[in-house]
Design an enzyme around this catalytic site. Structure first.
Site, short mmCIF file in Angstrom:
data_model
loop_
_atom_site.label_atom_id
_atom_site.label_comp_id
_atom_site.label_asym_id
_atom_site.label_seq_id
_atom_site.Cartn_x
_atom_site.Cartn_y
_atom_site.Cartn_z
N HIS A 1 39.92 37.43 18.89
CA HIS A 1 39.22 37.67 17.62
C HIS A 1 39.97 38.67 16.76
O HIS A 1 40.08 38.50 15.55
CB HIS A 1 37.78 38.14 17.89
CG HIS A 1 36.86 37.01 18.22
ND1 HIS A 1 36.77 36.47 19.48
CD2 HIS A 1 36.02 36.27 17.44
CE1 HIS A 1 35.90 35.47 19.47
NE2 HIS A 1 35.43 35.33 18.25
N LYS B 1 26.95 36.70 25.69
CA LYS B 1 25.75 37.34 26.23
C LYS B 1 25.46 38.60 25.45
O LYS B 1 26.37 39.20 24.85
CB LYS B 1 25.91 37.65 27.71
CG LYS B 1 26.85 38.80 28.01
CD LYS B 1 26.77 39.19 29.46
CE LYS B 1 27.85 40.18 29.84
NZ LYS B 1 27.51 41.58 29.55
#
Lengths: 190, 303
Positions: free
Chosen positions: A38, A102
């Site tokens: 990212h 998560k």
């Protein structure tokens, strides 16, 4: 709350039909991408694969090469909040339709989900074997210079289960649980 | 001509090496019984079919799969923490070298993920070794045998650790009420990000470094033990009860099980300091141990 079967790549209409609480069963290609991926995409490097309509899996798997073939030994989700500074732009610029991770993500990502049509899918943290059971093949890998856990792994999954906890309608289970638990814990203070 | 000296390829053949490799395999793949019991009884609290129930069901399946297939419970095999007690005169350096080789071998076998990254260059050493990895805590004791305990603590829960300095206008003063509010604040901030239901190790006191270290050591206790200090035993119980009324639930999905246990210890402090250090452990609470005889063979498995 529904069980919805989806195949990647996914169209916008399907994604916008999902709501917080739905369980999604995913079949098709998943690309792993976590912190270093990212950061690298966000700082201007084009991803090595076409992410249009795809789902990025926040995951740093355990991979071992056996007989010249990568084998996935464990592959549960990693904490997604670390991608919060980058995820909005990655959704916007590369038209991904979802991320699996998560712990949930913040307001910037929630806004991107609403604006561009994407969802946050929550896998069960720590359940690396249940997740790995859905991974039928490892089809390739990019950006291995980032190290194995941070690389972009091309996974083929069948019936990979995850729960929608942030949808394209601006709703976030994480925001709701945080607000409720904050009020309850305030009332329980010593 | 090769640019660098060849790496030591040969795997050392010793009972100690075999014992530690097996300890790593068991720790990464088989959840201790006390933790399995706690996870199993937690599921009974949740409403059937709720997200919390589903999460605990998947966790239960995962525990079985990892054990049966001898594969890592969680892909994040975490910080590798060895806690070792040795008799006076025992060669701790040899232990460290052998255990490090066992870590390399466990990484090759896929019991451990490649988890050691240079903090400046970002380069992964690929074998879990390097400055600060694995971690060894050695203590001497007057017993004739070696006791080795291993904890694998994942990064997701490690990131949820917190340290408070009291008094804090938001939380309270230098008393057990202040400590309790600090712990509840940590639980609120962690939500589901530490892979709850979690287990807390807490240290009241110490300095910032030893406080965190001692908090982590509380996680070596059995989940169903009772704190020998009645004040701390009460606090442990209260924290778990309150946390489980927060509604955060497994994975932060909402539900009744937010904490499986809380273990609190204390260290003396300076008059000027009052730290509360909290180590958040995920449900994939991987810690095991063994007693070793003089040859390095396992004489008894712990936990």
């Amino acid at each position: 709350m529904a069980l919805v079967k989806v195949t990647t790549p996914i169209d916008e209409e399907t994604i916008r039909s999902l709501h917080v609480g739905d369980t999604v069963s995913i079949t098709g290609r998943l690309y792993t991408g976590r912190d270093a991926v990212h950061h690298r995409i966000h700082t201007g490097t084009k991803p090595p694969v076409d992410l249009e309509g795809h789902i990025i899996y926040h995951c740093g798997p355990v991979m071992v090469k056996e007989n010249d073939q990568w084998v996935c030994k464990a592959a549960g989700p990693t904490t997604s909040s670390r991608e919060e500074p980058y995820q909005h732009e990655v959704i916007r610029d590369y038209h991904i339709r979802g991320v699996i991770g998560k712990g949930g993500m913040g307001e910037k990502t929630l806004a991107a989900c609403k604006q561009y049509g994407a969802v946050y899918l929550h896998a069960i943290g720590g359940a690396a074997q249940v997740c790995a059971n859905s991974i039928k093949r490892v089809d390739g890998v990019d950006w291995m210079d980032l190290g194995s856990p941070e690389a972009i792994w091309h996974l083929w999954v069948e019936d990979f289960m995850a729960i929608v906890t942030m949808d394209a309608h601006g709703k976030s289970l994480h925001q709701q649980v945080f607000e409720e638990s904050k009020a309850r814990l305030e009332a329980l203070r010593a | 001509m090769t640019a660098t000296a060849p790496l030591r390829e040969a795997v050392p053949q010793s009972a100690l090496f075999d014992s530690i490799l097996e300890l790593i395999r068991r720790t990464s793949t088989i959840l201790p019984d006390d933790v399995v019991r706690a996870v199993t009884s937690a599921r009974k609290q949740e409403a059937p079919g709720s997200n919390a129930d589903v999460a605990l069901d998947v966790i239960g399946c995962n525990i079985g799969l990892a054990r049966d297939n001898s594969l890592p419970l969680c892909q994040d095999t975490g910080t590798i923490l060895f806690y070792v007690h040795t008799p006076v005169g025992y060669d701790q350096l040899e232990f460290e070298e052998t255990a490090t080789e066992a870590v390399r071998e466990a990484t090759r076998k896929g019991y451990l993920r490649q988890n050691s990254v240079d903090s400046v260059t970002g380069k992964n050493t690929g074998d879990n070794t390097g400055p600060g990895s694995p971690v060894f805590h050695f203590h001497q004791w007057r017993e004739p045998h070696v006791e080795v305990k291993l904890m694998l603590k994942g990064g997701g829960c490690e990131n949820m650790n917190a340290q408070y300095s009291l008094p804090d206008p938001r939380l309270g003063g230098r008393d057990l009420a202040g400590v309790e509010n600090a712990i509840l604040d940590c639980i609120l901030n962690a939500q589901g990000q530490g892979c709850g239901p979690g287990i807390l190790g807490v240290c009241i006191g110490g300095d910032r470094g030893t406080g965190y270290g001692f908090a982590k050591e509380q996680l070596l206790r059995e989940l169903d033990d009772t704190n020998g200090d009645p004040l701390l035993a009460d606090l442990e119980k209260r924290v778990v009860e309150k946390a489980n009324q927060s509604g955060i639930g497994p994975m932060g999905f909402g539900g009744k099980t937010t904490l499986l246990a809380c273990k609190i210890g204390k260290q003396n402090r300076l008059p000027a300091s009052f730290f509360v250090s909290i180590a958040y452990m995920c449900w994939a609470y991987r810690r095991r141990g063994a007693n070793l005889d003089a040859q390095g063979n396992v004489s008894e498995w712990l936990y």
